[in-house]
Scaffold this motif. Structure first.
Motif, PDB file in Angstrom:
ATOM      1  N   HIS A 107      -0.369   5.004  -6.595  1.00  0.00           N
ATOM      2  CA  HIS A 107       0.815   4.489  -5.890  1.00  0.00           C
ATOM      3  C   HIS A 107       0.514   4.311  -4.406  1.00  0.00           C
ATOM      4  O   HIS A 107       0.835   3.272  -3.819  1.00  0.00           O
ATOM      5  CB  HIS A 107       1.996   5.450  -6.069  1.00  0.00           C
ATOM      6  N   TRP A 108      -0.125   5.318  -3.811  1.00  0.00           N
ATOM      7  CA  TRP A 108      -0.428   5.241  -2.377  1.00  0.00           C
ATOM      8  C   TRP A 108      -1.403   4.106  -2.075  1.00  0.00           C
ATOM      9  O   TRP A 108      -1.180   3.305  -1.159  1.00  0.00           O
ATOM     10  CB  TRP A 108      -1.016   6.575  -1.908  1.00  0.00           C
ATOM     11  N   THR A 110      -2.106   1.441  -3.898  1.00  0.00           N
ATOM     12  CA  THR A 110      -1.529   0.140  -4.223  1.00  0.00           C
ATOM     13  C   THR A 110      -0.659  -0.377  -3.090  1.00  0.00           C
ATOM     14  O   THR A 110      -0.731  -1.551  -2.705  1.00  0.00           O
ATOM     15  CB  THR A 110      -0.693   0.226  -5.518  1.00  0.00           C
ATOM     16  N   ASN A 111       0.157   0.508  -2.526  1.00  0.00           N
ATOM     17  CA  ASN A 111       1.055   0.088  -1.454  1.00  0.00           C
ATOM     18  C   ASN A 111       0.367   0.022  -0.096  1.00  0.00           C
ATOM     19  O   ASN A 111       0.716  -0.811   0.743  1.00  0.00           O
ATOM     20  CB  ASN A 111       2.259   1.036  -1.379  1.00  0.00           C
ATOM     21  N   GLY A 116       1.425  -3.720  -2.787  1.00  0.00           N
ATOM     22  CA  GLY A 116       2.171  -3.492  -4.022  1.00  0.00           C
ATOM     23  C   GLY A 116       1.805  -4.399  -5.172  1.00  0.00           C
ATOM     24  O   GLY A 116       2.248  -4.177  -6.302  1.00  0.00           O
ATOM     25  N   THR A 117       0.992  -5.423  -4.927  1.00  0.00           N
ATOM     26  CA  THR A 117       0.607  -6.352  -6.000  1.00  0.00           C
ATOM     27  C   THR A 117      -0.915  -6.559  -5.973  1.00  0.00           C
ATOM     28  O   THR A 117      -1.396  -7.538  -5.398  1.00  0.00           O
ATOM     29  CB  THR A 117       1.316  -7.710  -5.842  1.00  0.00           C
ATOM     30  N   THR A 197      -1.846  -4.405 -15.361  1.00  0.00           N
ATOM     31  CA  THR A 197      -1.152  -5.163 -14.304  1.00  0.00           C
ATOM     32  C   THR A 197      -1.169  -6.662 -14.597  1.00  0.00           C
ATOM     33  O   THR A 197      -0.177  -7.358 -14.343  1.00  0.00           O
ATOM     34  CB  THR A 197      -1.790  -4.889 -12.933  1.00  0.00           C
ATOM     35  N   THR A 294      10.201   6.309 -12.143  1.00  0.00           N
ATOM     36  CA  THR A 294      10.135   5.853 -10.754  1.00  0.00           C
ATOM     37  C   THR A 294      11.311   4.956 -10.398  1.00  0.00           C
ATOM     38  O   THR A 294      11.819   4.984  -9.277  1.00  0.00           O
ATOM     39  CB  THR A 294       8.825   5.099 -10.493  1.00  0.00           C
ATOM     40  N   LYS A 300      11.108   2.485  -7.003  1.00  0.00           N
ATOM     41  CA  LYS A 300      10.931   1.034  -7.127  1.00  0.00           C
ATOM     42  C   LYS A 300      12.253   0.329  -6.913  1.00  0.00           C
ATOM     43  O   LYS A 300      13.303   0.900  -7.178  1.00  0.00           O
ATOM     44  CB  LYS A 300      10.389   0.691  -8.527  1.00  0.00           C
TER      45      LYS A 300
END
Length: 300
Positions: A107-108, A110-111, A116-117, A197, A294, A300
């Motif tokens: 999560h960390w 990715t953002n 985020g994508t 993804t 989440t 999210k």
């Protein structure tokens, strides 16, 4: 966020405030919950996989599914229903922090690095990095879990196992099979996250925001798990052998040579069906549960 039951008001409010301000902690808790539930549910498949990898090919001949059912029947006959959940304690001990560390780090990253994508390459790198971190931290528990499941070691509990391994084998025993574990887990996680993804990007966004979100996430997870499991199966067999018999197999080359000489290519895929079922269903369920949690806690 609601007051946490069992905590004084001041402590509950402080914890709630910290949780609201820490998305990484939220991801850790969501990941731990999802991993714990799926680990308990699919532990019998992991046990059967370990036993199949440790059994001669002749004892599990024929199709992989036939070997899996034969092994499960043997366990039920000799150890009863509870025998299918042998090794549950080390599995849970490894899963709660391990999956939590993985999801929170993913999560960390990715953002922090992709907005985020992540694209396919970024997803692989993030998945590999997150799994490598958690695998290195928890390799001693992984060794104990494998030995518990094999039924070959008379350990009473986790602490007893760790003490005996350290006394007899030192730090090397506590970390045996680390390299094949990383060769198995890091590519699996990277490939899985990439497949997951990309498959999720194909699903219409309105579906992911509807009541069909959970089935959609689960379907993406199943397809991603099948592909990633098949690719990383040989490393899992090597890991099991090294952790069960460190004196006999001190390095990866010794296991590869033994498997090829005794079983041929078939030896590298022992236990494929139960592992594929477990890793696929467990990862799909964990990601589905994680996505729902989440969303429920406002991540999210």
């Amino acid at each position: 966020m609601q007051q946490l039951e069992g905590l004084p008001v001041s402590k509950a409010s402080k914890f709630s405030h910290y949780l609201d301000e820490s998305p990484v902690l939220k991801a850790f808790l969501a990941g731990s919950l999802s991993g714990t539930f799926s680990t308990v549910l699919f532990q019998p498949l992991d046990l059967v996989k370990t036993r199949l990898q440790n059994a001669p090919i002749s004892n599990a001949s024929g199709p992989q599914t036939a070997g899996m059912l034969h092994m499960m029947n043997n366990i039920l006959r000799k150890e009863h229903m509870s025998g299918l959940w042998k090794g549950m304690t080390p599995s849970i001990t490894r899963t709660i922090p391990g999956v939590g560390l993985y999801f929170s780090s993913v999560h960390w990253m990715t953002n922090a690095f992709t907005g985020g994508t992540p694209n396919p390459i970024e997803a692989i790198v993030i998945g590999v990095t997150g799994r490598t971190f958690s695998a290195v931290c928890l390799i001693p528990i992984t060794v104990v879990k494998t030995r518990f499941e094999s039924g070959e070691y008379p350990y009473r509990n986790i602490s007893h196992a760790l003490r005996l391994i350290y006394a007899r084998e030192g730090y090397k025993g506590l970390t045996c099979g680390l390299l094949p574990t990383l060769v198995r887990d890091a590519p699996f996680s990277g490939l899985y996250l990439m497949f997951y993804t990309q498959l999720k990007n194909i699903v219409p966004k309105e579906v992911l925001k509807s009541d069909l979100a959970a089935p959609a996430h689960f379907s993406c997870g199943v397809l991603a798990g099948i592909l990633a499991s098949a690719i990383t199966q040989p490393a899992d067999v090597v890991k099991t052998k090294m952790q069960l018999y460190p004196d006999k197999y001190p390095d990866i080359q010794s296991v590869i040579f033994h498997l090829h000489k005794k079983y041929g290519v078939q030896g590298y895929f022992k236990g494929l069906v139960p592992r594929m079922l477990r890793r696929t269903l467990m990862a799909a369920l964990a990601w589905t549960f994680y996505e729902q949690v989440t969303r429920a806690i406002g991540l999210k």
